[in-house]
Design a protein around this motif. Structure first.
Motif, PDB file in Angstrom:
ATOM      1  N   ASN A 194      45.858  43.676  29.112  1.00  0.00           N
ATOM      2  CA  ASN A 194      45.073  42.450  29.030  1.00  0.00           C
ATOM      3  C   ASN A 194      45.832  41.368  28.258  1.00  0.00           C
ATOM      4  N   ALA A 195      46.509  41.782  27.195  1.00  0.00           N
ATOM      5  CA  ALA A 195      47.308  40.825  26.427  1.00  0.00           C
ATOM      6  C   ALA A 195      48.444  40.261  27.278  1.00  0.00           C
ATOM      7  N   ALA A 196      49.066  41.118  28.088  1.00  0.00           N
ATOM      8  CA  ALA A 196      50.151  40.666  28.957  1.00  0.00           C
ATOM      9  C   ALA A 196      49.632  39.688  30.010  1.00  0.00           C
ATOM     10  N   GLU A 241      41.762  37.085  38.775  1.00  0.00           N
ATOM     11  CA  GLU A 241      43.093  36.837  39.336  1.00  0.00           C
ATOM     12  C   GLU A 241      43.947  38.102  39.279  1.00  0.00           C
ATOM     13  N   ALA A 242      43.808  38.879  38.203  1.00  0.00           N
ATOM     14  CA  ALA A 242      44.582  40.114  38.066  1.00  0.00           C
ATOM     15  C   ALA A 242      44.259  41.079  39.191  1.00  0.00           C
ATOM     16  N   HIS A 243      43.001  41.132  39.585  1.00  0.00           N
ATOM     17  CA  HIS A 243      42.621  42.022  40.687  1.00  0.00           C
ATOM     18  C   HIS A 243      43.222  41.555  42.011  1.00  0.00           C
ATOM     19  N   VAL A 244      43.281  40.255  42.205  1.00  0.00           N
ATOM     20  CA  VAL A 244      43.902  39.738  43.424  1.00  0.00           C
ATOM     21  C   VAL A 244      45.375  40.122  43.460  1.00  0.00           C
ATOM     22  N   ARG A 285      37.324  45.969  43.689  1.00  0.00           N
ATOM     23  CA  ARG A 285      36.795  45.295  42.511  1.00  0.00           C
ATOM     24  C   ARG A 285      36.376  43.847  42.772  1.00  0.00           C
ATOM     25  N   VAL A 286      36.830  43.254  43.866  1.00  0.00           N
ATOM     26  CA  VAL A 286      36.499  41.848  44.111  1.00  0.00           C
ATOM     27  C   VAL A 286      35.924  41.591  45.497  1.00  0.00           C
ATOM     28  N   HIS A 287      35.896  42.596  46.359  1.00  0.00           N
ATOM     29  CA  HIS A 287      35.462  42.333  47.741  1.00  0.00           C
ATOM     30  C   HIS A 287      33.994  41.925  47.816  1.00  0.00           C
ATOM     31  N   HIS A 288      33.213  42.288  46.775  1.00  0.00           N
ATOM     32  CA  HIS A 288      31.786  41.974  46.783  1.00  0.00           C
ATOM     33  C   HIS A 288      31.487  40.547  46.328  1.00  0.00           C
ATOM     34  N   LEU A 289      32.487  39.856  45.805  1.00  0.00           N
ATOM     35  CA  LEU A 289      32.254  38.499  45.318  1.00  0.00           C
ATOM     36  C   LEU A 289      31.929  37.561  46.483  1.00  0.00           C
ATOM     37  N   VAL A 323      36.267  41.999  26.110  1.00  0.00           N
ATOM     38  CA  VAL A 323      37.125  43.155  25.844  1.00  0.00           C
ATOM     39  C   VAL A 323      37.603  43.798  27.148  1.00  0.00           C
ATOM     40  N   PHE A 324      36.709  43.936  28.114  1.00  0.00           N
ATOM     41  CA  PHE A 324      37.087  44.544  29.396  1.00  0.00           C
ATOM     42  C   PHE A 324      37.977  43.616  30.213  1.00  0.00           C
ATOM     43  N   TYR A 325      37.786  42.329  30.062  1.00  0.00           N
ATOM     44  CA  TYR A 325      38.657  41.271  30.568  1.00  0.00           C
ATOM     45  C   TYR A 325      38.577  41.021  32.070  1.00  0.00           C
ATOM     46  N   ASN A 326      38.478  42.073  32.892  1.00  0.00           N
ATOM     47  CA  ASN A 326      38.749  41.868  34.316  1.00  0.00           C
ATOM     48  C   ASN A 326      37.523  41.925  35.218  1.00  0.00           C
ATOM     49  N   PHE A 327      36.332  41.763  34.651  1.00  0.00           N
ATOM     50  CA  PHE A 327      35.147  41.687  35.493  1.00  0.00           C
ATOM     51  C   PHE A 327      34.751  40.234  35.702  1.00  0.00           C
ATOM     52  N   ALA A 328      34.218  39.940  36.877  1.00  0.00           N
ATOM     53  CA  ALA A 328      33.784  38.582  37.176  1.00  0.00           C
ATOM     54  C   ALA A 328      32.612  38.194  36.286  1.00  0.00           C
ATOM     55  N   ASP A 329      32.446  36.910  36.065  1.00  0.00           N
ATOM     56  CA  ASP A 329      31.349  36.411  35.228  1.00  0.00           C
ATOM     57  C   ASP A 329      30.012  36.956  35.719  1.00  0.00           C
ATOM     58  N   GLY A 330      29.206  37.437  34.789  1.00  0.00           N
ATOM     59  CA  GLY A 330      27.866  37.924  35.104  1.00  0.00           C
ATOM     60  C   GLY A 330      27.771  39.391  35.436  1.00  0.00           C
TER      61      GLY A 330
END
Length: 274
Positions: free
Chosen positions: A166-168, A178-181, A196-200, A62-69
């Motif tokens: 998210n639908a778009a 990818e959306a965060h990038v 949101r992604v710098h910690h990956l 549902v949230f869609y934009n968080f990395a796995d885990g």
């Protein structure tokens, strides 16, 4: 007649900081006091609570934009410390208190009641089909106190637009990370600098960027290509289009009145993070 898309996008710009006050220091402290270990526990407990005690996989979807885990580090752990019903109450109290503090004396201005009423009319009028998080919020009671009602309406409108966004993204084949990038690049930042992604792990983020590069959306230096920029613009335009039905209930004059009423409130809320 539908409202101009520019006006729909302006509502996004105004609603976002009001709804996002949920993620400020005051509500965070309220969740810490309720037994959460850190900011992200409170974030997931509060935002996911309208879905009930849904498992991590459902919240991730549902949230869609968080990395796995990432979701699984907090859910279901939080539900052992607080129920969804309690989290909803903590979130509303903390957010309304933060917004009231931000607005100061203007929180009691007569005009705020009118703004909250117009925003609420729009917020409870949109279709729920395909909008899981918005539908969960729609099932909650609307607060009677004007400041809390305004925050609740802003949250409904924010999440209604978010479900559409998210639908778009899905329609354009863009995953959550990818959306965060793409968002980072649209803000003039390198992906590895974006919160949101710098910690990956570097290898993980490099793989996401390589995937976008392979599709012609990112150039060899890690910036936008023309195709990437155009894809991001199409996604934003579709997001605004999907958000528009929430405002059909308002006349053109009422929407103009709502925009004018929200502008100083949104400016005050934005100043919290400035």
């Amino acid at each position: 007649m539908p409202h101009p898309q520019a006006k729909i996008h302006r509502m996004f710009e105004l609603v976002e900081p009001i709804g996002a006050i949920t993620f400020s220091e005051g509500p965070n402290e309220a969740f810490l006091a309720a037994g959460m270990r850190n900011y992200w526990d409170g974030y997931f407990a509060g935002r996911a609570a309208p879905l009930g005690p849904a498992p991590a996989g459902v919240v991730h979807a549902v949230f869609y934009n968080f990395a796995d885990g990432e979701v699984a580090r907090h859910i279901p752990w939080v539900w052992g410390k607080i129920t969804p019903q309690e989290a909803i109450a903590v979130r509303e109290r903390g957010s309304a208190a933060a917004l009231r503090e931000t607005l100061g004396d203007s929180a009691d201005a007569p005009g705020l009641v009118r703004v909250a009423d117009l925003a609420t009319r729009a917020a409870v009028s949109a279709p729920t089909e395909g909008r899981a998080l918005y539908a969960g919020l729609r099932a909650l009671d609307v607060p009677t106190e004007p400041v809390a009602r305004l925050w609740h309406a802003a949250t409904l409108l924010r999440e209604h637009r978010g479900d559409g966004h998210n639908a778009a993204l899905l329609a354009h084949g863009i995953g959550g990370t990818e959306a965060h990038v793409l968002l980072a690049l649209s803000l003039g930042m390198r992906a590895e600098e974006f919160g949101r992604v710098h910690h990956l792990p570097k290898a993980r983020l490099d793989a996401v960027i390589d995937g976008l590069r392979g599709r012609g959306l990112v150039d060899p230096a890690g910036g936008f290509t023309d195709a990437g920029r155009e894809t991001k613009a199409r996604i934003e335009a579709l997001t605004d289009e999907l958000a528009a039905p929430a405002y059909d209930v308002l006349s053109a004059d009422e929407l103009d009145e709502l925009v004018a009423g929200l502008e100083p409130i949104a400016a005050a809320a934005q100043a919290v993070d400035a």
